[in-house]
Write an enzyme that holds these catalytic residues in place. Structure first.
Site, short mmCIF file in Angstrom:
data_model
loop_
_atom_site.label_atom_id
_atom_site.label_comp_id
_atom_site.label_asym_id
_atom_site.label_seq_id
_atom_site.Cartn_x
_atom_site.Cartn_y
_atom_site.Cartn_z
N GLU A 190 10.78 0.66 9.82
CA GLU A 190 11.80 1.69 9.63
C GLU A 190 11.09 3.01 9.84
O GLU A 190 10.32 3.46 8.97
CB GLU A 190 12.42 1.58 8.23
CG GLU A 190 13.76 2.31 8.11
CD GLU A 190 13.61 3.78 7.81
OE1 GLU A 190 13.64 4.58 8.79
OE2 GLU A 190 13.46 4.14 6.65
N CYS A 209 14.56 10.52 6.38
CA CYS A 209 14.64 10.07 7.78
C CYS A 209 16.04 10.14 8.33
O CYS A 209 16.23 10.09 9.55
CB CYS A 209 14.07 8.66 7.92
SG CYS A 209 14.84 7.46 6.82
N GLU A 237 11.09 15.20 15.06
CA GLU A 237 11.64 15.13 13.71
C GLU A 237 10.98 16.21 12.86
O GLU A 237 9.75 16.29 12.78
CB GLU A 237 11.37 13.75 13.10
CG GLU A 237 11.93 13.59 11.71
CD GLU A 237 11.62 12.23 11.10
OE1 GLU A 237 12.42 11.76 10.28
OE2 GLU A 237 10.59 11.63 11.47
N LYS A 266 0.86 -1.18 0.00
CA LYS A 266 0.00 0.00 0.00
C LYS A 266 0.90 1.24 0.00
O LYS A 266 1.59 1.51 0.98
CB LYS A 266 -0.91 -0.02 1.24
CG LYS A 266 -2.01 1.04 1.21
CD LYS A 266 -1.55 2.33 1.84
CE LYS A 266 -2.62 3.41 1.71
NZ LYS A 266 -2.10 4.73 2.16
#
Length: 479
Positions: free
Chosen positions: A252, A286, A382, A179
């Site tokens: 992850e 990331c 983040e 997906k």
């Protein structure tokens, strides 16, 4: 038909394009103009069921394919991707706004290399040798595919993250229901399209859609492994869901990478490397070098150089070769980054940027913020935008404490000419990757994955291939 010939992007199930049964669609937005860029189906329960059934059927065949057959298939997919690189670049740039050159010169070549690496790795699974560990019996280890893998990819690198997921899964003999992110589904459907002639029917299925589509994929009874690249919050939700029926999670998740710069560092080289690692893809990475932690004796000189070079960074349209990076991907992320900047504490200083760039599109000017403290929101969270924060330290121990003092543990870098210090720091930094005098380099042969709130499991490398296998002990009597 090819993907580009559809007015509404369909799902790809059992080797063919499939519309949504209930006709639901979602609009795709060009982040450069904020205008409509197309639409895609929203897959529901019927499509999820069909995809799982197709993947389950294909697994019976694909799990028995020889490593050489899997290698041939992955090499053929790599060749097809390289041949249609321009088409893939155009499609991804429409949905991400990133410079076309970054797709053609960096991302697609890496995707091709990843596919080729796993094609070879499929033929080189390592294991314990057969031996008589118990008297009268010989034991050996079988590494087997897990089964059907449910996979969910993010919007920052739609094609590359899809390749990172399907390549090790297919190389190990698994089948996939994937997906993609709702704002960037096109290149993933295109990937399934070029892969179909090389795989058993149903080995790779792609279901565009929204969060409910993702939930249907994750919670379905068929998958034995669920793999997500996404935020820490999404990872927690997936892990909870997977635990209900003991699916194996492979996560992850978010990063908040520190770059620790010591007084003996080459300042121009460190600035150049940190900017390259921090502004790549508009900071939507990331591993982005978002937290700069500088030794106090050079803080002033380093910050001045960083601000000067950051102010030279250019953001603009994908077709503009002079652009260093494009817009943020979507309105939600655009608003989130602007919100972090608007809520800066009074002790913070915006050295450059800090605002929207232009009047249209999700562009944010390259930004450097100094004077920050460890408990500030923009340090703890983040950012995922073209924003670098600057803190300072006085001792090596303090540098380690500041670097490790966040929830995430994906990537980090240390900048020093002192080899012994670099070795000490590489052991103390609590991150899945530590770069020394560089930031952000990835190789197909080396693992990528983090600790703590950045999840568990590895992408890339033979470690990723192992993650997509299960270990079986076989013992046979000698008489």
């Amino acid at each position: 038909m090819r993907t580009r010939e559809f007015d509404t992007l369909p799902a790809f199930i059992a080797g063919d394009f499939v519309p949504a049964a209930d006709g639901r669609t979602l609009e795709l937005t060009d982040p450069v103009t904020e205008a409509r860029a197309g639409q895609a189906v929203v897959c529901g329960a019927p499509e999820a069921e069909a995809a799982m059934e197709a993947a389950q059927g294909a697994f019976r065949t694909w799990r028995r394919a020889s490593p050489a057959q899997r290698q041939d298939a992955l090499l053929a997919i790599a060749d097809a991707l390289r041949e249609r690189a321009g088409e893939f670049a155009d499609a991804e740039c429409r949905e991400t706004g990133k410079p076309r050159s970054s797709m053609l010169e960096e991302e697609i070549p890496m995707c091709v290399d990843n596919l080729r690496f796993f094609a070879g790795a499929a033929r080189h699974l390592e294991g314990r040798s057969a031996a008589e560990y118990m008297e009268g019996c010989t034991s050996w280890i079988r590494r087997e595919p897990v089964g059907v893998c449910a996979q969910i990819t993010p919007w920052n690198y739609p094609l590359m993250m899809a390749v990172w997921k399907i390549a090790p899964a297919l190389a190990a003999g698994n089948t996939v229901v994937l997906k993609p992110a709702e704002s960037t589904p096109t290149t993933t459907v295109m990937l399934a399209e070029i892969a179909a002639p090389r795989l058993p029917q149903g080995a790779l299925n792609v279901l565009p859609g929204d969060r409910d589509t993702g939930r249907l994929v994750v919670e379905h009874r068929v998958p034995q492994l669920v793999s997500l690249t996404g935020s820490t919050r999404a990872g927690v939700q997936v892990a909870k869901s997977a635990s209900e029926d003991l699916k194996r999670p492979h996560l992850e998740l978010g990063g908040n990478a520190p770059s620790v710069v010591f007084e003996d560092a080459d300042i121009p080289a460190a600035v150049q490397g940190i900017l390259a690692g921090g502004m790549l893809n508009a900071g939507q990475d990331c591993t982005a070098a978002s937290r700069v932690i500088v030794h106090e004796p050079i803080r002033e000189a380093f910050t001045a150089e960083l601000v000067a070079r950051a102010s030279e960074q250019r953001t603009g349209r994908p077709a503009t070769e002079e652009s260093d990076f494009g817009p943020l991907n979507n309105a939600d992320q655009f608003g989130r980054v602007l919100g972090l900047l608007e809520r800066l504490p009074s002790h913070a200083k915006v050295e450059t940027g800090g605002t929207r760039a232009g009047e249209r599109g999700y562009f944010i000017a390259p930004t450097v913020v100094s004077g920050l403290r460890q408990d500030d929101e923009i340090v703890r969270e983040e950012i995922f935008g073209p924003v670098l924060t600057v803190q300072s330290f006085t001792t090596e121990e303090e540098a380690v404490e500041l670097a490790n003092g966040v929830e995430q543990g994906l990537a980090s870098s240390v900048w020093t000419r002192d080899h012994a210090r670099a070795l000490r720091m590489s052991g103390e930094l609590d991150f899945g990757a530590v770069w020394v005098n560089t930031h952000g380099g990835l190789a197909s042969e080396m693992p990528h994955g983090g600790f703590k709130g950045s999840g568990y499991g590895k992408d890339l490398s033979a470690y990723s291939l192992e993650d997509y296998t299960r270990v079986k002990h076989v013992m046979s009597a000698l008489a």
